[in-house]
Write a protein that holds these residues in place. Structure first.
Motif, PDB file in Angstrom:
ATOM      1  N   GLN A  20       1.021  -1.704   1.683  1.00 18.77           N
ATOM      2  CA  GLN A  20      -0.211  -1.164   1.365  1.00 18.77           C
ATOM      3  C   GLN A  20      -0.397   0.202   2.614  1.00 18.77           C
ATOM      4  O   GLN A  20      -0.592   1.137   2.060  1.00 18.77           O
ATOM      5  CB  GLN A  20      -1.396  -2.140   1.379  1.00 18.77           C
ATOM      6  CG  GLN A  20      -2.418  -1.361   0.952  1.00 18.77           C
ATOM      7  CD  GLN A  20      -3.727  -0.745   1.771  1.00 18.77           C
ATOM      8  OE1 GLN A  20      -3.391  -1.183   2.749  1.00 18.77           O
ATOM      9  NE2 GLN A  20      -4.521   0.117   1.336  1.00 18.77           N
ATOM     10  N   GLU A  23       2.125   2.771   1.166  1.00 19.26           N
ATOM     11  CA  GLU A  23       1.474   3.397   0.117  1.00 19.26           C
ATOM     12  C   GLU A  23       0.154   4.416   0.301  1.00 19.26           C
ATOM     13  O   GLU A  23       0.253   5.333  -0.248  1.00 19.26           O
ATOM     14  CB  GLU A  23       1.019   2.289  -0.935  1.00 19.26           C
ATOM     15  CG  GLU A  23       0.597   2.684  -2.472  1.00 19.26           C
ATOM     16  CD  GLU A  23       1.942   3.349  -3.127  1.00 19.26           C
ATOM     17  OE1 GLU A  23       1.883   4.240  -3.858  1.00 19.26           O
ATOM     18  OE2 GLU A  23       2.764   2.267  -3.028  1.00 19.26           O
ATOM     19  N   LYS A  47      -2.672   2.667  -7.242  1.00 17.63           N
ATOM     20  CA  LYS A  47      -1.252   2.326  -6.795  1.00 17.63           C
ATOM     21  C   LYS A  47      -1.734   1.220  -5.565  1.00 17.63           C
ATOM     22  O   LYS A  47      -0.738   0.454  -5.483  1.00 17.63           O
ATOM     23  CB  LYS A  47      -0.808   3.440  -6.112  1.00 17.63           C
ATOM     24  CG  LYS A  47      -0.411   4.777  -7.177  1.00 17.63           C
ATOM     25  CD  LYS A  47       0.215   5.761  -6.538  1.00 17.63           C
ATOM     26  CE  LYS A  47       0.805   6.705  -7.555  1.00 17.63           C
ATOM     27  NZ  LYS A  47       1.380   7.894  -6.660  1.00 17.63           N
ATOM     28  N   ASN A  48      -2.694   0.865  -4.983  1.00 16.43           N
ATOM     29  CA  ASN A  48      -3.092   0.121  -4.045  1.00 16.43           C
ATOM     30  C   ASN A  48      -3.530  -1.239  -4.822  1.00 16.43           C
ATOM     31  O   ASN A  48      -3.177  -2.274  -3.731  1.00 16.43           O
ATOM     32  CB  ASN A  48      -4.312   0.587  -3.295  1.00 16.43           C
ATOM     33  CG  ASN A  48      -3.902   1.750  -2.332  1.00 16.43           C
ATOM     34  OD1 ASN A  48      -2.822   1.917  -1.965  1.00 16.43           O
ATOM     35  ND2 ASN A  48      -4.987   2.617  -2.140  1.00 16.43           N
ATOM     36  N   TRP A  51      -0.810  -4.352  -3.873  1.00 13.56           N
ATOM     37  CA  TRP A  51      -0.837  -4.705  -2.660  1.00 13.56           C
ATOM     38  C   TRP A  51      -1.844  -5.650  -2.421  1.00 13.56           C
ATOM     39  O   TRP A  51      -1.882  -6.555  -1.361  1.00 13.56           O
ATOM     40  CB  TRP A  51      -0.676  -3.442  -1.525  1.00 13.56           C
ATOM     41  CG  TRP A  51       0.443  -2.640  -2.016  1.00 13.56           C
ATOM     42  CD1 TRP A  51       0.464  -1.315  -2.591  1.00 13.56           C
ATOM     43  CD2 TRP A  51       1.820  -3.203  -1.880  1.00 13.56           C
ATOM     44  NE1 TRP A  51       1.824  -0.848  -2.639  1.00 13.56           N
ATOM     45  CE2 TRP A  51       2.642  -1.668  -2.092  1.00 13.56           C
ATOM     46  CE3 TRP A  51       2.595  -4.176  -1.548  1.00 13.56           C
ATOM     47  CZ2 TRP A  51       4.001  -1.946  -2.369  1.00 13.56           C
ATOM     48  CZ3 TRP A  51       3.933  -4.258  -1.364  1.00 13.56           C
ATOM     49  CH2 TRP A  51       4.708  -3.186  -1.944  1.00 13.56           C
TER      50      TRP A  51
END
Length: 68
Positions: A20, A23, A47-48, A51
């Motif tokens: 994370q 990212e 996108k997180n 994670w």
């Protein structure tokens, strides 16, 4: 503590937190200039969420390992 649940929990937490962080760094570099501050909404980038799922699963496994 049940170690057969504890070790995967620790591994998932570490992988989730480090992944994370990388990212977030990648999102910040592609979205913002060096001088700009990142928006607080960067945490809600889609996108997180993978994670966050790994971190959450690691926390659940850790809780289960402690309670067994």
């Amino acid at each position: 503590m049940e170690w057969f649940l504890g070790f995967p929990a620790i591994a998932l937490l570490i992988v989730g937190l480090v992944g994370q962080a990388f990212e977030m760094r990648k999102i910040r570099f592609t979205t913002y200039n060096d001088e700009e501050l990142a928006s607080p909404n960067v945490f809600m980038n889609k996108k997180n969420f993978k994670w966050y799922a790994l971190i959450g699963l690691g926390l659940v496994l850790w809780f289960l390992a402690e309670r067994m």
